[in-house]
Design an enzyme around this catalytic site. Structure first.
Site, PDB file in Angstrom:
ATOM      1  N   ASP A   1       1.184   5.442   1.102  1.00 47.96           N
ATOM      2  CA  ASP A   1       0.730   6.583   1.885  1.00 47.96           C
ATOM      3  C   ASP A   1       1.327   7.852   1.286  1.00 47.96           C
ATOM      4  O   ASP A   1       2.433   7.840   0.739  1.00 47.96           O
ATOM      5  CB  ASP A   1       1.176   6.454   3.348  1.00 47.96           C
ATOM      6  CG  ASP A   1       0.568   5.252   4.038  1.00 47.96           C
ATOM      7  OD1 ASP A   1      -0.482   4.770   3.571  1.00 47.96           O
ATOM      8  OD2 ASP A   1       1.144   4.778   5.034  1.00 47.96           O
TER       9      ASP A   1
ATOM     10  N   ASP B   1       0.842  -1.191   0.000  1.00 48.73           N
ATOM     11  CA  ASP B   1       0.000   0.000   0.000  1.00 48.73           C
ATOM     12  C   ASP B   1       0.882   1.247   0.000  1.00 48.73           C
ATOM     13  O   ASP B   1       2.072   1.180   0.296  1.00 48.73           O
ATOM     14  CB  ASP B   1      -0.963   0.001   1.200  1.00 48.73           C
ATOM     15  CG  ASP B   1      -0.269  -0.330   2.507  1.00 48.73           C
ATOM     16  OD1 ASP B   1      -0.760  -1.215   3.220  1.00 48.73           O
ATOM     17  OD2 ASP B   1       0.773   0.292   2.810  1.00 48.73           O
TER      18      ASP B   1
ATOM     19  N   ASP C   1       8.436   6.977  13.287  1.00 47.25           N
ATOM     20  CA  ASP C   1       9.066   6.084  14.248  1.00 47.25           C
ATOM     21  C   ASP C   1      10.509   5.727  13.922  1.00 47.25           C
ATOM     22  O   ASP C   1      11.412   5.978  14.718  1.00 47.25           O
ATOM     23  CB  ASP C   1       8.224   4.815  14.442  1.00 47.25           C
ATOM     24  CG  ASP C   1       7.751   4.209  13.127  1.00 47.25           C
ATOM     25  OD1 ASP C   1       8.300   4.585  12.064  1.00 47.25           O
ATOM     26  OD2 ASP C   1       6.848   3.358  13.151  1.00 47.25           O
TER      27      ASP C   1
END
Length: 520
Positions: A84, A82, A197
């Site tokens: 983003d 996917d 992160d």
């Protein structure tokens, strides 16, 4: 001074505080720009819809980039699952540019831009917010004053838990443990990169210029195959304890080494996982188990001491050689299917992980004098009740698990015409695979699996032979001659005739349906 006070309230030690202050001082504001002849990203691996989103935003005057795991996978020459997009446009501005777009989320507001079945998650650059100051303000329900009395009050009274209505009015809030509850303060790209992160997930790719923007030496860590947390690891884990699970998942999935400073706080902060909502934990656990590296992930979870809070019943199973073998076979089979691009049933996977506990309780109840089928359903409910306290398994998967477990006694018998009807059951294939795993692990007689394999693969004639063999073996010398013949029999007396129009397998169906029925 206030930061030190808040950190003491959060239980942070001096080492954590020093590391956090040092991390704050290392926030880069200018990225390293990596050109196409260096990063070698293959444009053919990039989603056309993701490019449409970035192009549309850029044409409207905004900055927009493919970001996160998709960039990481592209740099590893792996097709991302996917994509983003990150932009300086607000969610409302993004929504206005696309016909099928909707704003979702409370804690972390994003926009889903939909193209058919393909969804491109689009987020606005997040700002850096001082977690210590926010913890103090959210704990007191407002901003603290500058006097010493306010500080004494903060240290004397435990932080108050904010109500949902109060949280909804805030753009940023954290709880007493440092976990971020709301994060909707918009900022600059370099702040957004620092909020991410890991260094390997904090790179931005611009399809228009085919360049990568790297703020935290993510390219170097990818080449070194190192997983490194951005900022102070202890603080980042407190902000979102799920990051500890992500460390494990990425390390196992990518085959990367965990940076020592990133790993160090995990053991002592593992209990923070208990603060994460059960539904979100389930989503993250599902990603971990369906990553194609489930066995490696579980081994890493155990190594870091994180599995205790996620699958509490699995703790006991993994200490038993027989149970560990069954779970390892199930996870290996799942990994093989994921890598081959075949569908995987989460219900089957969780049924395998918890089967040993179901079986142990089932045996305990039958040993206490309960009928087998009611005892099985009672064991299933007990195990699921215990498990869902930590990990909220979705109801649709729970239904699948119960059906797989409930079919095991019937598959073990394989008598009469029940076998034919079982073939038509919507969960037969999953239950059959479950039986084969039990045989392979040594839990069940291999002859049971061999019979069902021959039955499933055989033609009509072969199945008839197998059924006749099973019927002869099951029936044996059951028919008894009554005195006085049929004419003297009382209505309803057992004269050896079938009890219903279903024939010889009516007893099996009665056994399978007696007692508690599976939950709808």
């Amino acid at each position: 001074m206030i930061k030190k006070l808040i950190r003491r309230l959060l239980g942070q030690d001096e080492a954590d505080a020093a590391a956090a202050d040092a991390a704050d001082a290392r926030t880069p504001t200018t990225p390293t720009i990596v050109s196409a002849d260096v990063h070698h990203i293959d444009p053919a691996l990039i989603s056309r819809n993701a490019v449409r989103v970035t192009d549309t935003l850029q044409q409207a005057g905004f900055r927009a980039f493919i970001v996160g795991g998709a960039v990481r996978d592209l740099l590893l020459n792996v097709a991302p699952k996917d994509f983003d997009v990150a932009t300086d446009a607000t969610p409302e501005q993004v929504q206005k540019l696309f016909r099928r777009a909707r704003i979702i989320g409370r804690r972390f507001q994003i926009v889903h831009v939909q193209f058919g079945q393909d969804i491109i998650e689009t987020s606005t650059f997040r700002a850096l917010v001082d977690p210590a100051a926010e913890t103090g303000s959210s704990g007191n329900g407002g901003n603290s004053g500058g006097g010493g009395q306010a500080q004494e009050s903060a240290s004397a009274e435990p932080p108050r838990r904010l109500k949902r209505s109060e949280l909804d009015r805030r753009t940023h809030a954290v709880d007493a443990s440092g976990r971020v509850l709301r994060d909707n303060v918009w900022g600059e790209q370099h702040e957004d990169a620092t909020r991410r992160d890991f260094t390997i997930n904090a790179m931005y790719y611009d399809p228009a210029t085919q360049t990568v923007l790297d703020y935290h030496n993510g390219m170097a860590d990818i080449r070194a195959r190192t997983l490194r947390m951005i900022g102070d690891p202890a603080t980042r884990y407190r902000e979102d304890p799920v990051r500890m699970l992500r460390v494990v998942r990425f390390a196992a999935k990518l085959g990367f080494d965990i940076d020592p400073a990133t790993r160090a706080p995990i053991t002592r902060l593992a209990d923070l996982i208990n603060n994460v909502p059960a539904a979100r934990l389930f989503d993250e656990m599902l990603k971990l188990l369906l990553s194609g590296h489930a066995l490696a992930c579980l081994q890493r979870l155990r190594a870091e001491g994180l599995h205790h809070g996620l699958l509490p019943l699995l703790d006991v199973v993994l200490e038993q050689p027989h149970g560990e073998k069954f779970v390892s076979l199930a996870l290996t089979s799942t990994d093989d299917r994921v890598r081959a691009g075949k569908p995987v049933s989460p219900g089957f996977l969780f049924a395998a992980l918890l089967w040993q506990q179901v079986q142990d309780r089932w045996n305990k109840h039958t040993a206490g004098g309960e009928y087998p089928i009611p005892a099985l359903h009672r064991a299933m409910d007990e195990v699921l009740d215990t498990q869902t306290e930590k990990l909220a398994i979705q109801k649709r998967f729970v239904a699948d698990m119960k059906e797989i477990w409930a079919m095991q006694p019937r598959l073990e018998k394989h008598s009469g015409r029940t076998a034919l009807r079982l073939l038509e059951h919507p969960r037969f294939r999953a239950a059959f695979d479950f039986v084969m795993l039990r045989c392979e692990s040594g839990e069940l007689d291999a002859a049971v699996g061999a019979w069902w394999k021959d039955f499933v693969e055989g033609d009509v004639a072969a199945r008839e032979v197998l059924l006749n063999q099973g019927s002869t073996r099951e029936r044996g010398p059951r028919r008894r001659r009554r005195r006085g013949g049929r004419s003297g029999a009382k209505p309803g007396a057992d004269d050896g005739a079938p009890r219903s129009h279903h024939g010889a397998d009516a007893d099996d169906d009665a056994d399978a349906s007696s007692g508690d029925a599976p939950d709808a």
